[in-house]
Every structure is written in C-alpha cells, then in structure tokens.
Design a protein around this motif. Sequence first.
Motif, PDB file in Angstrom:
ATOM      1  N   VAL A 119      59.140 132.480 -47.100  1.00  0.00           N
ATOM      2  CA  VAL A 119      59.727 134.019 -46.349  1.00  0.00           C
ATOM      3  C   VAL A 119      58.084 134.197 -45.412  1.00  0.00           C
ATOM      4  CG1 VAL A 119      59.499 136.379 -47.058  1.00  0.00           C
ATOM      5  CG2 VAL A 119      60.824 134.761 -48.300  1.00  0.00           C
ATOM      6  N   ARG A 120      58.376 135.068 -44.611  1.00  0.00           N
ATOM      7  CA  ARG A 120      57.414 135.555 -43.642  1.00  0.00           C
ATOM      8  C   ARG A 120      57.200 136.966 -43.768  1.00  0.00           C
ATOM      9  NH1 ARG A 120      56.933 133.099 -37.885  1.00  0.00           N
ATOM     10  NH2 ARG A 120      56.025 131.540 -39.145  1.00  0.00           N
ATOM     11  N   LEU A 121      56.233 137.483 -44.119  1.00  0.00           N
ATOM     12  CA  LEU A 121      55.901 138.802 -43.859  1.00  0.00           C
ATOM     13  C   LEU A 121      55.560 139.436 -42.263  1.00  0.00           C
ATOM     14  CD1 LEU A 121      53.780 139.494 -47.091  1.00  0.00           C
ATOM     15  CD2 LEU A 121      56.364 139.171 -47.010  1.00  0.00           C
ATOM     16  N   LEU A 122      56.053 140.074 -41.933  1.00  0.00           N
ATOM     17  CA  LEU A 122      55.429 140.569 -40.482  1.00  0.00           C
ATOM     18  C   LEU A 122      55.369 141.918 -40.283  1.00  0.00           C
ATOM     19  CD1 LEU A 122      55.496 140.413 -37.417  1.00  0.00           C
ATOM     20  CD2 LEU A 122      58.135 140.207 -37.423  1.00  0.00           C
ATOM     21  N   PHE A 123      53.923 142.357 -40.134  1.00  0.00           N
ATOM     22  CA  PHE A 123      53.665 143.711 -40.020  1.00  0.00           C
ATOM     23  C   PHE A 123      53.401 144.011 -38.662  1.00  0.00           C
ATOM     24  CE2 PHE A 123      52.495 142.299 -44.397  1.00  0.00           C
ATOM     25  CZ  PHE A 123      52.985 143.202 -44.959  1.00  0.00           C
ATOM     26  N   GLN A 124      54.169 144.713 -37.894  1.00  0.00           N
ATOM     27  CA  GLN A 124      54.090 144.785 -36.723  1.00  0.00           C
ATOM     28  C   GLN A 124      53.506 146.240 -36.100  1.00  0.00           C
ATOM     29  OE1 GLN A 124      58.082 145.422 -34.604  1.00  0.00           O
ATOM     30  NE2 GLN A 124      56.869 147.000 -33.740  1.00  0.00           N
ATOM     31  N   PRO A 125      52.676 146.089 -34.828  1.00  0.00           N
ATOM     32  CA  PRO A 125      52.242 147.274 -34.568  1.00  0.00           C
ATOM     33  C   PRO A 125      52.800 148.013 -33.343  1.00  0.00           C
ATOM     34  CG  PRO A 125      51.074 145.599 -33.488  1.00  0.00           C
ATOM     35  CD  PRO A 125      52.099 144.954 -34.351  1.00  0.00           C
ATOM     36  N   ALA A 126      52.648 149.155 -33.329  1.00  0.00           N
ATOM     37  CA  ALA A 126      53.176 150.141 -31.935  1.00  0.00           C
ATOM     38  C   ALA A 126      54.611 150.238 -31.907  1.00  0.00           C
ATOM     39  CB  ALA A 126      52.472 149.365 -30.747  1.00  0.00           C
ATOM     40  N   GLU A 127      55.283 150.439 -33.022  1.00  0.00           N
ATOM     41  CA  GLU A 127      56.649 150.519 -32.819  1.00  0.00           C
ATOM     42  C   GLU A 127      56.966 151.808 -31.980  1.00  0.00           C
ATOM     43  OE1 GLU A 127      60.785 151.892 -33.413  1.00  0.00           O
ATOM     44  OE2 GLU A 127      58.828 153.214 -34.376  1.00  0.00           O
ATOM     45  N   GLU A 128      56.073 152.602 -32.068  1.00  0.00           N
ATOM     46  CA  GLU A 128      56.402 154.015 -31.558  1.00  0.00           C
ATOM     47  C   GLU A 128      55.964 154.026 -29.949  1.00  0.00           C
ATOM     48  OE1 GLU A 128      58.006 156.487 -32.843  1.00  0.00           O
ATOM     49  OE2 GLU A 128      57.807 156.169 -34.906  1.00  0.00           O
ATOM     50  N   VAL A 129      55.496 152.899 -29.423  1.00  0.00           N
ATOM     51  CA  VAL A 129      55.058 153.026 -27.981  1.00  0.00           C
ATOM     52  C   VAL A 129      56.019 152.237 -27.175  1.00  0.00           C
ATOM     53  CG1 VAL A 129      53.241 152.066 -26.508  1.00  0.00           C
ATOM     54  CG2 VAL A 129      52.677 153.030 -28.944  1.00  0.00           C
ATOM     55  N   LEU A 130      56.779 152.706 -26.206  1.00  0.00           N
ATOM     56  CA  LEU A 130      57.692 151.925 -25.403  1.00  0.00           C
ATOM     57  C   LEU A 130      57.054 150.840 -24.570  1.00  0.00           C
ATOM     58  CD1 LEU A 130      60.180 154.731 -24.127  1.00  0.00           C
ATOM     59  CD2 LEU A 130      60.471 153.236 -26.059  1.00  0.00           C
ATOM     60  N   PRO A 131      57.801 149.478 -24.543  1.00  0.00           N
ATOM     61  CA  PRO A 131      59.051 149.297 -25.193  1.00  0.00           C
ATOM     62  C   PRO A 131      58.837 148.622 -26.469  1.00  0.00           C
ATOM     63  CG  PRO A 131      58.130 147.412 -23.839  1.00  0.00           C
ATOM     64  CD  PRO A 131      57.068 148.661 -23.721  1.00  0.00           C
ATOM     65  N   GLY A 132      57.804 149.160 -27.127  1.00  0.00           N
ATOM     66  CA  GLY A 132      57.608 148.498 -28.561  1.00  0.00           C
ATOM     67  C   GLY A 132      56.911 147.524 -28.835  1.00  0.00           C
ATOM     68  N   GLY A 133      56.084 147.430 -30.091  1.00  0.00           N
ATOM     69  CA  GLY A 133      55.076 146.218 -30.258  1.00  0.00           C
ATOM     70  C   GLY A 133      55.978 145.143 -30.611  1.00  0.00           C
ATOM     71  N   ALA A 134      57.149 145.323 -30.918  1.00  0.00           N
ATOM     72  CA  ALA A 134      57.981 143.756 -31.192  1.00  0.00           C
ATOM     73  C   ALA A 134      57.858 143.052 -30.202  1.00  0.00           C
ATOM     74  CB  ALA A 134      59.341 144.427 -31.909  1.00  0.00           C
ATOM     75  N   THR A 135      57.884 143.261 -29.094  1.00  0.00           N
ATOM     76  CA  THR A 135      57.648 142.317 -27.995  1.00  0.00           C
ATOM     77  C   THR A 135      56.493 141.519 -27.791  1.00  0.00           C
ATOM     78  OG1 THR A 135      56.939 144.159 -26.297  1.00  0.00           O
ATOM     79  CG2 THR A 135      59.370 143.653 -26.369  1.00  0.00           C
ATOM     80  N   ASP A 136      55.413 142.452 -28.003  1.00  0.00           N
ATOM     81  CA  ASP A 136      53.844 141.519 -28.267  1.00  0.00           C
ATOM     82  C   ASP A 136      53.896 140.685 -29.390  1.00  0.00           C
ATOM     83  OD1 ASP A 136      52.872 142.951 -26.224  1.00  0.00           O
ATOM     84  OD2 ASP A 136      52.242 144.660 -27.146  1.00  0.00           O
ATOM     85  N   ALA A 137      54.540 141.322 -30.662  1.00  0.00           N
ATOM     86  CA  ALA A 137      54.502 140.355 -31.714  1.00  0.00           C
ATOM     87  C   ALA A 137      55.394 139.052 -31.487  1.00  0.00           C
ATOM     88  CB  ALA A 137      55.181 141.102 -32.949  1.00  0.00           C
ATOM     89  N   ILE A 138      56.624 139.243 -30.656  1.00  0.00           N
ATOM     90  CA  ILE A 138      57.309 138.100 -30.399  1.00  0.00           C
ATOM     91  C   ILE A 138      56.446 136.801 -29.569  1.00  0.00           C
ATOM     92  CG2 ILE A 138      59.236 137.260 -29.292  1.00  0.00           C
ATOM     93  CD1 ILE A 138      60.537 139.685 -30.025  1.00  0.00           C
ATOM     94  N   GLU A 139      55.559 137.692 -28.400  1.00  0.00           N
ATOM     95  CA  GLU A 139      54.864 136.627 -27.680  1.00  0.00           C
ATOM     96  C   GLU A 139      53.691 136.031 -28.470  1.00  0.00           C
ATOM     97  OE1 GLU A 139      53.326 138.903 -24.480  1.00  0.00           O
ATOM     98  OE2 GLU A 139      55.459 139.345 -23.606  1.00  0.00           O
ATOM     99  N   CYS A 140      53.380 136.546 -29.514  1.00  0.00           N
ATOM    100  CA  CYS A 140      52.225 136.294 -30.492  1.00  0.00           C
ATOM    101  C   CYS A 140      52.661 135.131 -31.496  1.00  0.00           C
ATOM    102  CB  CYS A 140      51.655 137.138 -31.191  1.00  0.00           C
ATOM    103  SG  CYS A 140      50.377 138.279 -30.113  1.00  0.00           S
ATOM    104  N   GLY A 141      53.986 134.599 -31.252  1.00  0.00           N
ATOM    105  CA  GLY A 141      54.746 133.699 -32.239  1.00  0.00           C
ATOM    106  C   GLY A 141      55.278 134.184 -33.619  1.00  0.00           C
ATOM    107  N   ALA A 142      55.594 135.560 -33.832  1.00  0.00           N
ATOM    108  CA  ALA A 142      56.127 136.014 -34.933  1.00  0.00           C
ATOM    109  C   ALA A 142      57.390 135.697 -35.352  1.00  0.00           C
ATOM    110  CB  ALA A 142      55.996 137.605 -34.901  1.00  0.00           C
ATOM    111  N   LEU A 143      58.187 135.186 -34.482  1.00  0.00           N
ATOM    112  CA  LEU A 143      59.442 134.505 -34.897  1.00  0.00           C
ATOM    113  C   LEU A 143      59.485 133.012 -34.836  1.00  0.00           C
ATOM    114  CD1 LEU A 143      61.955 136.818 -33.139  1.00  0.00           C
ATOM    115  CD2 LEU A 143      61.414 137.069 -35.333  1.00  0.00           C
ATOM    116  N   ASP A 144      58.319 132.286 -34.556  1.00  0.00           N
ATOM    117  CA  ASP A 144      58.330 131.035 -34.563  1.00  0.00           C
ATOM    118  C   ASP A 144      58.746 130.773 -36.127  1.00  0.00           C
ATOM    119  OD1 ASP A 144      57.541 131.149 -32.050  1.00  0.00           O
ATOM    120  OD2 ASP A 144      55.376 130.306 -32.603  1.00  0.00           O
ATOM    121  N   GLY A 145      59.708 129.719 -36.188  1.00  0.00           N
ATOM    122  CA  GLY A 145      60.189 128.994 -37.463  1.00  0.00           C
ATOM    123  C   GLY A 145      61.208 130.049 -38.160  1.00  0.00           C
ATOM    124  N   VAL A 146      61.322 131.144 -37.574  1.00  0.00           N
ATOM    125  CA  VAL A 146      62.291 132.376 -38.490  1.00  0.00           C
ATOM    126  C   VAL A 146      63.780 132.119 -38.176  1.00  0.00           C
ATOM    127  CG1 VAL A 146      62.766 134.782 -38.493  1.00  0.00           C
ATOM    128  CG2 VAL A 146      60.366 134.067 -38.195  1.00  0.00           C
TER     129      VAL A 146
END
Length: 412
Positions: free
Chosen positions: A151-178
């Motif tokens: 299991v991976r725990l993902l604590f993501q910043p900046a959800e309230e900042v468009l277009p959202g911190g999810a894009t940065d988290a993905i670029e940082c490899g948050a979804l690698d192996g998910v």
Amino acid sequence: MSRESEADLPGEATLPGTLPEALRAELVAFRRDLHMHPELGNQEFRTTAAIKERLEKAGLKPRVLSIGTGLICDIGVDPEESDSGTVPPVLALRADIDALPIPDTKSECAYRSTVPDRAHACGHDIHTTVVLGAGLVLAELHKQGRLPRPVRLLFQPAEEVLPGGATDAIECGALDGVGRIIALHCDPKVDAGRIGLRHGPITSACDRLEVSLDGAGGHTARPHLTTDLVTAAARVVTDVPALVARRVDARSGLAVTWGRIESGHACNVIPQHAELSGTVRCLDLDAWHQAPDLVHAAIDEIANLHRAKSEINYVRGVPPVVNDPVITELLRDAMTARRGAHSIEDTEQSLGGEDFSWYLEQVPGAMARLGVRRPGERGVRDLHQGDFDADEYAITVGVELFTAAALIDGER
C-alpha cells in the motif's frame, strides 16, 4: 443503529484492521493540531513534518516530495522485489493536506485556527488524519504478516491551488508502481458513520476565468461618445452564461458563474477599464474540453457588440472525478464488511472540483464521500465556510474503510 452497536456488526470480528482506542484518541489529537495550524497550498511544511515524524515513529520510511511539501510512504514493499521490479501493483490511499485562505469563525471551539485568515474549512485535516491512521494500522498488520499486498500513502499538497497539486505529485513519481488509487472527501450533508458512493462522475470540472474590458471612457452625459464599459461588463455578466449554456448539450451542465466585478470610481464618470472573474464548471468531460473556445467566443461576441476590447485569461483547473466502477465496488464491499450495507448511500454528482481527477487520468480509482455531520445536528456546516467543522467519529470510519479496502483488494 447506535455507534456502540456498530462494533457488533458481522464482518467486524473477522476482518482485521479496526482502530484501537489509544490510536483513535491520538488521531483526534493529531487532527486538532492540524486544524489549529492550517497551511496554504505549497506551504505545508509544518504539516508535512508532522506526518513524516509520526510515520517514522512507526518504523516507516516516508519520502518528502521533491517540491518540498507533501510525501509518500510505502508499506509492505520488499526491497528485493522493488529492486527487481517485481512489486505487485500498489493500492494508493490519497489525502490532501492544504487549507484555505479564509478566517476560522467557529466560536467556543478549543481547536479553532490559530493562524489569521487561514482555516481547514474543507476537511483536509480529516482526510490527512484518515490516511495517516490507515497507514499506522496497515503497518502493524504488515508486521504481523497480515497485509496481503503493498500500500502507498500519498499526502498531496496544494489541492486548492489550480490546476492542483496532484499534477506536481504525479511528476514527482507518486503514481510509480500504483495500480489503483482511492480517496475520500468530507460531506457535511451526510451523517458521520455513513459514506456516499457513485459510479462514474462524482465531481465536476472547474476552471478559473478572468476578463478585462477596456475602451474609451467619458462623461455619463455623453455615453454615445464612449465605450460605456459598465454596460458592457454587465452584459458580459448576464449574456455570456446564457450563450455558453445554449451552445452545448444541456446535460453537460456547463455553467459560467461570476464571483467578482469591478469598474469605475465616480457616479458621473464612465470608466476606461473593467474586470470580471468567476468560474466555469462542467459535469461532462467532452464539454469541458470544448469550454475554453466556447467561453472565449461568447465573451468576444458581447464585447465587440459594445465596442470594448476584451482580454481573457482562461485558467485550466481540473477535469471531473470519474469513479471506476470496479474500485467503487471495492469501497462498497469494504464499508459493508465494516458497518453493513445500510451505512452506504447513493450520492449525487457535485459541481465542486477536485484534483483527484488527475490521478484517474493515469490509473483507475474512486472517491467516496465521508459523512461528517453530527447526527441530529440541524442545518449544514458547509465546506469552504469559516464555521465548518466535522464530527471526529468520521476519522474512525475513514480509517476502517481504507484498511478494509486494502485488505479486500489484496485478496482479489
């Protein structure tokens, strides 16, 4: 059914991963600490440090994202398997950790925000605490040899900042192996102890729109010699939403809504400049892709009619969150195992935006609505309002939902 009797439900005794009382109390205290110290998007340094410290105390190895805030933490990943690339697809549990730039207006609340004009008014402190708690419970199960899949725990910043911190988290490899990902969002319209589920779209697309209008100003006695920007701005406000709505299928729910309009300084002077800003929301993914061109064309059409020059800043936000049916049923099975099918209700598609959608562009996943209303409470402490608060029993529900989902998913 009372909260006390919920513990006697079938499945509760056979499925591990319930929340011990000591950890329950610790998580409530952790949530209240976050609530008292809210941090805006990409500034969540204290929050990130607090999460990291607690995970390390449990013997885990969290990794702060390269952008400086937010972190990921894997549980049950064998280093040898990781090096050889044979780790099975990971189930990610996602939380957002940022707060909002509004004052906390709750009175007689011991844990109200201590930071002026900052508040956890969207429940991200609850989301964060749920994923932390689930991680601590799953880490203990892993030590006992009872965690069937990583299991991976993902604590993501900046959800309230468009277009959202999810894009940065993905670029940082948050979804690698998910292989799949789940999340939840507080719902103040649903009682604590219950969740809402929906197949398909559960949130909407949300973009930001900023418009400037310019033209020749002058005396209000001679509007025929001016651009009459106040009238032009007023027509943009009223006519653009109607034009846009008529140019797409009504079922797409494409809506332009204004939140700010500014122009002029004196009652007898026609100004040279006007500004408007608002949001563009949409229920349908295809219509969302058409929205920028439609909005641009409608604004230019109205502005030209009034001889005004328009400048448009259309800021792409987030697409709709579209729940995968299989992962949605995983959440349904998990909640049923914990508290019974009666604790689940169907939920409507919201017009709110959520950057969890960016993860679902990459991997299948689903978001549940977590009830946070105190049973019997009148009215709604709505999201993005200064008096928002949650029944902290929802933390227990969220933790046990996520741990059950991880265990059931691992056996499939």
